[in-house]
Scaffold this motif. Structure first.
Motif, short mmCIF file in Angstrom:
data_model
loop_
_atom_site.label_atom_id
_atom_site.label_comp_id
_atom_site.label_asym_id
_atom_site.label_seq_id
_atom_site.Cartn_x
_atom_site.Cartn_y
_atom_site.Cartn_z
N GLU A 187 42.17 18.94 39.65
CA GLU A 187 41.33 19.72 38.73
C GLU A 187 41.22 21.17 39.18
O GLU A 187 41.25 22.10 38.36
CB GLU A 187 39.95 19.07 38.60
CG GLU A 187 40.01 17.81 37.73
CD GLU A 187 38.80 16.91 37.87
OE1 GLU A 187 37.84 17.29 38.58
OE2 GLU A 187 38.82 15.81 37.29
N LYS A 188 41.12 21.37 40.51
CA LYS A 188 41.06 22.75 41.04
C LYS A 188 42.38 23.48 40.78
O LYS A 188 42.40 24.66 40.46
CB LYS A 188 40.79 22.72 42.55
CG LYS A 188 39.36 22.33 42.91
CD LYS A 188 39.21 22.38 44.43
CE LYS A 188 37.99 21.64 44.89
NZ LYS A 188 37.95 21.50 46.36
N ALA A 189 43.49 22.76 40.93
CA ALA A 189 44.81 23.38 40.72
C ALA A 189 44.99 23.77 39.25
O ALA A 189 45.53 24.84 38.94
CB ALA A 189 45.92 22.42 41.14
N ILE A 190 44.53 22.89 38.34
CA ILE A 190 44.62 23.19 36.90
C ILE A 190 43.74 24.40 36.58
O ILE A 190 44.13 25.30 35.83
CB ILE A 190 44.21 21.96 36.05
CG1 ILE A 190 45.26 20.86 36.21
CG2 ILE A 190 44.04 22.34 34.59
CD1 ILE A 190 44.88 19.53 35.57
N GLN A 191 42.55 24.42 37.17
CA GLN A 191 41.62 25.54 36.98
C GLN A 191 42.26 26.84 37.45
O GLN A 191 42.20 27.87 36.77
CB GLN A 191 40.35 25.26 37.79
CG GLN A 191 39.11 25.93 37.26
CD GLN A 191 37.87 25.37 37.95
OE1 GLN A 191 37.82 25.26 39.18
NE2 GLN A 191 36.88 25.00 37.18
N ALA A 192 42.91 26.79 38.61
CA ALA A 192 43.58 27.98 39.15
C ALA A 192 44.72 28.41 38.23
O ALA A 192 44.92 29.61 37.99
CB ALA A 192 44.10 27.70 40.55
N SER A 193 45.46 27.44 37.68
CA SER A 193 46.57 27.75 36.77
C SER A 193 46.05 28.43 35.50
O SER A 193 46.70 29.32 34.95
CB SER A 193 47.32 26.47 36.39
OG SER A 193 47.83 25.84 37.54
N ASN A 194 44.88 27.97 35.06
CA ASN A 194 44.31 28.53 33.83
C ASN A 194 43.82 29.97 33.99
O ASN A 194 43.57 30.66 33.01
CB ASN A 194 43.16 27.65 33.33
CG ASN A 194 43.67 26.34 32.75
OD1 ASN A 194 44.83 26.24 32.38
ND2 ASN A 194 42.81 25.34 32.69
N ILE A 195 43.64 30.40 35.24
CA ILE A 195 43.22 31.78 35.48
C ILE A 195 44.23 32.74 34.86
O ILE A 195 43.89 33.72 34.23
CB ILE A 195 43.10 32.07 37.01
CG1 ILE A 195 42.05 31.17 37.67
CG2 ILE A 195 42.82 33.54 37.27
CD1 ILE A 195 40.63 31.42 37.31
N LEU A 196 45.51 32.44 35.05
CA LEU A 196 46.56 33.30 34.50
C LEU A 196 46.88 32.99 33.05
O LEU A 196 47.17 33.89 32.28
CB LEU A 196 47.84 33.14 35.32
CG LEU A 196 47.96 33.94 36.62
CD1 LEU A 196 49.29 33.67 37.27
CD2 LEU A 196 47.79 35.43 36.37
N PHE A 197 46.84 31.70 32.70
CA PHE A 197 47.38 31.32 31.40
C PHE A 197 46.34 30.80 30.40
O PHE A 197 46.66 30.49 29.27
CB PHE A 197 48.47 30.25 31.60
CG PHE A 197 49.50 30.65 32.61
CD1 PHE A 197 50.35 31.71 32.36
CD2 PHE A 197 49.59 29.99 33.82
CE1 PHE A 197 51.30 32.09 33.29
CE2 PHE A 197 50.54 30.37 34.77
CZ PHE A 197 51.39 31.43 34.50
N GLY A 198 45.08 30.68 30.82
CA GLY A 198 44.07 30.13 29.93
C GLY A 198 42.93 31.09 29.72
O GLY A 198 42.98 32.27 30.06
N ASN A 199 41.85 30.58 29.13
CA ASN A 199 40.67 31.40 28.86
C ASN A 199 39.65 31.24 29.98
O ASN A 199 38.57 30.69 29.79
CB ASN A 199 40.04 31.00 27.51
CG ASN A 199 41.01 31.23 26.37
OD1 ASN A 199 41.64 32.27 26.30
ND2 ASN A 199 41.13 30.26 25.48
N SER A 200 40.01 31.70 31.18
CA SER A 200 39.11 31.53 32.32
C SER A 200 38.03 32.61 32.32
O SER A 200 38.14 33.63 31.65
CB SER A 200 39.90 31.60 33.62
OG SER A 200 40.57 32.83 33.70
N THR A 201 36.99 32.36 33.09
CA THR A 201 35.83 33.26 33.15
C THR A 201 35.67 33.81 34.57
O THR A 201 36.36 33.40 35.50
CB THR A 201 34.55 32.50 32.77
OG1 THR A 201 34.32 31.50 33.79
CG2 THR A 201 34.67 31.83 31.41
N ALA A 202 34.71 34.73 34.70
CA ALA A 202 34.39 35.27 36.03
C ALA A 202 33.95 34.15 36.96
O ALA A 202 34.28 34.15 38.15
CB ALA A 202 33.29 36.33 35.89
#
Length: 431
Positions: A317-332
């Motif tokens: 889940e942490k790895a997916i979260q990190a991947s979404n930083i570049l490619f998803g709608n991540s937040t601060a």
């Protein structure tokens, strides 16, 4: 017994076996072993096939033995090598053995009380008291030099690949062969498994079992294919080198990315080899992927399954979260959850600049940050126009021209992420 060989064949995990191997595995619960030489203090994904093979063996009701080669590691396996390995000192070897034992223990429960509980052994335990003279008399006389020289691993080296072969490496085949006999005698181990490059060593072991074990002795061999990428290149390496099974050598984020970035052809092959999903599930996934390859359903499922197997669901889940930083709608908030190592890996290759921490104490206006302090923009005017167009973000949050950067904006007390538009990133490191 369920048919293990049949399972390995459809998964692409079967290369060859000695006559009678499949029948033996169907007849009764069988003890089998695979050796892991301690050439490093961890294992990388090149060893995953053999780990998965042991797990399949256990799941099909047989007993797996994982052998860590404390003794064979002192010599070095010549198989697949054109030059002799550097010999490791005892301190390095002991560290490597401990590291490999630790990795294997994550996949096989060596403390289990089940009838077919996995066993871990170290061949140094039975080789350390074996004198050279005793070994030459008891083992060396059983196998002829002609037999040993007929093996591909020996022939290639003697016929001009590299600088020939020392007597030390020549003995490796016999020592590994003796391991099989020792496990046959003490653990009723009837089968040795390994990669196809190990066929010569494995069959020498089976021959020793037959010659030393008495008239009723039987031994079997089974090998897996060497895994390559669809383009024929070597499997198991990324641009940064080996992909390790320990997070301190290869972060979970990078591990996950390795599998997510597999080509369509490779993902279709790897999902059979590196996961335990059943055939029906895999066939459905492949069909779904072929209908919409751009969604990368196969790669995502492959990466998900193997990351959970090697690390854990939480780490996935942490790895997916990190991947979404570049490619998803991540937040601060998502950014602030990244540890330093993962943050730097996510933004590997992104331009960086350093700002002194003292500069942030009273705050810096964003125009100064974007131009003078970082060079992200070539001029104040260019920075102003981008801000007016609402295309600048600090730590994924849109900002205006009146924004002041302070120490409160730091990620992990040392980073700030600037972004212009969707794809232009810049990292500030505060020192």
């Amino acid at each position: 017994m369920k048919n293990l060989v049949e399972e390995l064949k459809w998964r692409g995990l079967y290369h060859d076996s000695m006559p009678g191997t499949e029948e033996q595995l169907l007849k009764e619960a069988t003890t089998a072993y695979i050796g892991f030489d301690p050439t490093a203090d961890s294992l990388h994904i090149g060893s995953m096939v053999q780990i998965i093979l042991l797990v399949h063996l256990k799941n099909f009701g047989h007993q797996p033995i994982a052998l860590v080669g404390g003794a064979t590691g002192m010599i070095g396996d010549p198989s697949g090598k054109s030059d002799e390995r550097n010999l490791l000192n005892e301190e390095t070897l002991a560290k490597n053995v401990a590291g490999i034992k630790s990795v294997l223990s994550r996949f096989l429960d060596f403390n289990s009380k089940e009838a077919n509980a996995p066993v871990m052994v170290n061949n140094y335990d039975w080789m350390k008291e074996f004198s050279f003279i005793d070994f030459a008399r008891e083992v060396g006389k059983r196998i002829t030099v002609n037999y040993m020289m007929a093996k591909d691993s020996v022939k290639k080296r003697i016929n001009g690949e590299g600088e020939g072969m020392s007597f030390t490496e020549f003995t490796y085949q016999l020592i590994q062969g003796y391991d099989f006999y020792h496990l046959y005698k003490n653990n009723n181990c009837l089968l040795q498994m390994g990669g196809s490059d190990q066929w010569g060593n494995i069959t020498t072991g089976a021959e020793l079992v037959r010659r030393m074990g008495g008239e009723n002795a039987k031994a079997f061999a089974l090998t897996t294919p060497l895994i390559t990428k669809a383009d024929g290149s070597k499997f198991g390496k990324s641009e940064g080198g080996n992909v390790w099974l320990d997070a301190d050598k290869t972060s979970v984020y990078k591990f996950y990315q390795f599998w997510v970035n597999a080509t369509d052809a490779d993902a279709e092959k790897y999902i059979k080899i590196f996961t335990f999903l059943d055939k029906e599930t895999i066939d459905t996934l492949i069909a779904e992927h072929q209908e919409a390859p751009h969604l990368r359903v196969l790669q995502k499922k492959l990466a998900e399954e193997i990351t959970i197997f090697v690390h854990s669901k939480e780490e996935l889940e942490k790895a997916i979260q990190a991947s979404n930083i570049l490619f998803g709608n991540s937040t601060a908030e998502d950014l602030k959850k990244l540890d330093e190592a993962t943050f730097l890996e996510v933004f590997d290759g992104v331009p960086q600049a350093e700002i002194a921490k003292a500069d942030l104490e009273s705050g810096l206006d964003i125009i100064t940050v974007l131009n003078e302090k970082t060079g992200f923009f070539k001029s104040n005017g260019e920075a102003r126009r981008a801000l007016t167009a609402n295309s600048i973000s600090v730590n994924r949050e849109k900002i205006k021209e009146d924004f002041i950067l302070t120490a409160n904006d730091l990620i992990n007390h040392q980073f700030v992420l600037l972004q212009s538009g969707k794809k232009n990133y810049f990292v500030i490191r505060v020192v």
